[in-house]
Design a protein around this motif. Structure first.
Motif, PDB file in Angstrom:
ATOM      1  N   VAL A 138       2.799  -0.835  11.494  1.00  0.00           N
ATOM      2  CA  VAL A 138       1.598  -0.012  11.450  1.00  0.00           C
ATOM      3  C   VAL A 138       0.383  -0.835  11.823  1.00  0.00           C
ATOM      4  CG1 VAL A 138       2.329   1.705   9.764  1.00  0.00           C
ATOM      5  CG2 VAL A 138       1.468  -0.490   8.980  1.00  0.00           C
ATOM      6  N   THR A 139      -0.619  -0.144  12.323  1.00  0.00           N
ATOM      7  CA  THR A 139      -1.862  -0.811  12.652  1.00  0.00           C
ATOM      8  C   THR A 139      -2.785  -0.745  11.451  1.00  0.00           C
ATOM      9  OG1 THR A 139      -1.629  -0.131  14.936  1.00  0.00           O
ATOM     10  CG2 THR A 139      -3.820  -0.799  14.226  1.00  0.00           C
ATOM     11  N   ASP A 140      -3.327  -1.870  11.082  1.00  0.00           N
ATOM     12  CA  ASP A 140      -4.292  -1.923   9.997  1.00  0.00           C
ATOM     13  C   ASP A 140      -5.661  -2.116  10.634  1.00  0.00           C
ATOM     14  OD1 ASP A 140      -5.957  -2.564   7.901  1.00  0.00           O
ATOM     15  OD2 ASP A 140      -4.477  -3.805   6.880  1.00  0.00           O
ATOM     16  N   GLU A 141      -6.521  -1.109  10.507  1.00  0.00           N
ATOM     17  CA  GLU A 141      -7.806  -1.141  11.189  1.00  0.00           C
ATOM     18  C   GLU A 141      -8.706  -2.276  10.726  1.00  0.00           C
ATOM     19  OE1 GLU A 141      -9.565   2.727  10.991  1.00  0.00           O
ATOM     20  OE2 GLU A 141      -7.762   3.693  11.771  1.00  0.00           O
ATOM     21  N   SER A 142      -8.448  -2.844   9.555  1.00  0.00           N
ATOM     22  CA  SER A 142      -9.299  -3.927   9.068  1.00  0.00           C
ATOM     23  C   SER A 142      -8.937  -5.265   9.720  1.00  0.00           C
ATOM     24  CB  SER A 142      -9.193  -4.047   7.542  1.00  0.00           C
ATOM     25  OG  SER A 142      -7.895  -4.465   7.184  1.00  0.00           O
ATOM     26  N   GLU A 176       9.453  -0.356   1.957  1.00  0.00           N
ATOM     27  CA  GLU A 176       9.757   0.155   3.294  1.00  0.00           C
ATOM     28  C   GLU A 176       9.688  -0.924   4.366  1.00  0.00           C
ATOM     29  OE1 GLU A 176       7.251   3.533   3.932  1.00  0.00           O
ATOM     30  OE2 GLU A 176       8.187   4.656   2.341  1.00  0.00           O
ATOM     31  N   SER A 177      10.583  -1.889   4.295  1.00  0.00           N
ATOM     32  CA  SER A 177      10.570  -2.956   5.295  1.00  0.00           C
ATOM     33  C   SER A 177      11.145  -2.505   6.624  1.00  0.00           C
ATOM     34  CB  SER A 177      11.356  -4.162   4.787  1.00  0.00           C
ATOM     35  OG  SER A 177      12.723  -3.849   4.660  1.00  0.00           O
ATOM     36  N   GLN A 178      11.835  -1.392   6.640  1.00  0.00           N
ATOM     37  CA  GLN A 178      12.454  -0.936   7.878  1.00  0.00           C
ATOM     38  C   GLN A 178      11.558  -0.002   8.685  1.00  0.00           C
ATOM     39  OE1 GLN A 178      15.201  -2.506   8.468  1.00  0.00           O
ATOM     40  NE2 GLN A 178      15.228  -3.341   6.412  1.00  0.00           N
ATOM     41  N   ASP A 183       0.819  -1.213   0.000  1.00  0.00           N
ATOM     42  CA  ASP A 183       0.000   0.000   0.000  1.00  0.00           C
ATOM     43  C   ASP A 183       0.854   1.265   0.000  1.00  0.00           C
ATOM     44  OD1 ASP A 183      -2.279  -1.572  -0.003  1.00  0.00           O
ATOM     45  OD2 ASP A 183      -2.622  -1.384   2.168  1.00  0.00           O
ATOM     46  N   SER A 184       2.100   1.166   0.462  1.00  0.00           N
ATOM     47  CA  SER A 184       2.961   2.353   0.566  1.00  0.00           C
ATOM     48  C   SER A 184       3.804   2.594  -0.683  1.00  0.00           C
ATOM     49  CB  SER A 184       3.888   2.225   1.783  1.00  0.00           C
ATOM     50  OG  SER A 184       4.919   1.277   1.530  1.00  0.00           O
TER      51      SER A 184
END
Length: 191
Positions: free
Chosen positions: A131-135, A125-127, A14-15
């Motif tokens: 992150v929190t994924d709300e789903s 961006e593996s480093q 997604d990033s």
């Protein structure tokens, strides 16, 4: 662990910037020949990518193999390097750049030795901090804290690089309107 890794790969996917992918794809399509390189497990991903490029009909080589010819001005060198600072890869990238080849980098560190000279970069961006994924019902950060063995020694970069390069092959298949049957014709028949 597979679900946790899949979540992490999804958040990285997604990033990834569409503009980076478009520029990278254009560079591949514009190159006469493509040379790939990575160290360690990233090198295995690079080899798999070179194979798929060959299946697509590109002339591709793995740097370091005995049959790899000299790189030239209208060729492309693609480095798979999480740090972007692996000395052996950076040295080859600088040589290729000096010859006038296009330099592509798949990395988690665009501000690196190779990143500075690269013409096209895809940042994986593996480093990043988790992150929190709300789903999803749990926080990746919390899960990573609970599982100290989660994706050691660059596993997420390597795995995500493999998924990305396979997705890029699918993307190029669509652009070039290449069928799976055409790829199959180029697949080795002497194993």
């Amino acid at each position: 662990m597979m679900r946790l890794m899949a979540q992490k790969i999804q958040s990285i996917a997604d990033s990834i910037a569409d503009e980076e992918v478009d520029a990278f794809t254009h560079a591949i399509l514009s190159a006469n020949r493509i040379y790939v390189m990575g160290a360690g497990r990233s090198g295995l991903v690079a080899k798999a990518f070179a194979m798929r490029l060959m299946h697509l009909g590109f002339t591709s080589f793995v740097v370091g193999e005995t049959i790899t010819p000299a790189i030239e001005k209208n060729d492309m060198f693609i480095a798979f390097s999480g740090s972007g600072n692996t000395k052996s890869i950076a040295d080859v990238a600088q040589t290729a750049k000096g010859i006038g080849s296009t330099i592509g980098l798949i990395t988690s560190n665009k501000d690196s030795t190779i990143g500075i000279i690269a013409d096209v970069i895809v940042v994986i961006e593996s480093q990043r901090d988790a992150v929190t994924d709300e789903s999803h019902e749990y926080d990746i950060r919390q899960m990573m804290g609970e599982h100290k063995s989660f994706a050691p020694l660059g596993t997420i970069f390597e795995t995500t690089s493999m998924v990305f390069s396979d997705a890029l092959v699918s993307h190029i298949m669509e652009i070039t309107q290449t069928s799976e049957g055409e790829l199959k014709k180029r697949h080795t028949n002497i194993e």
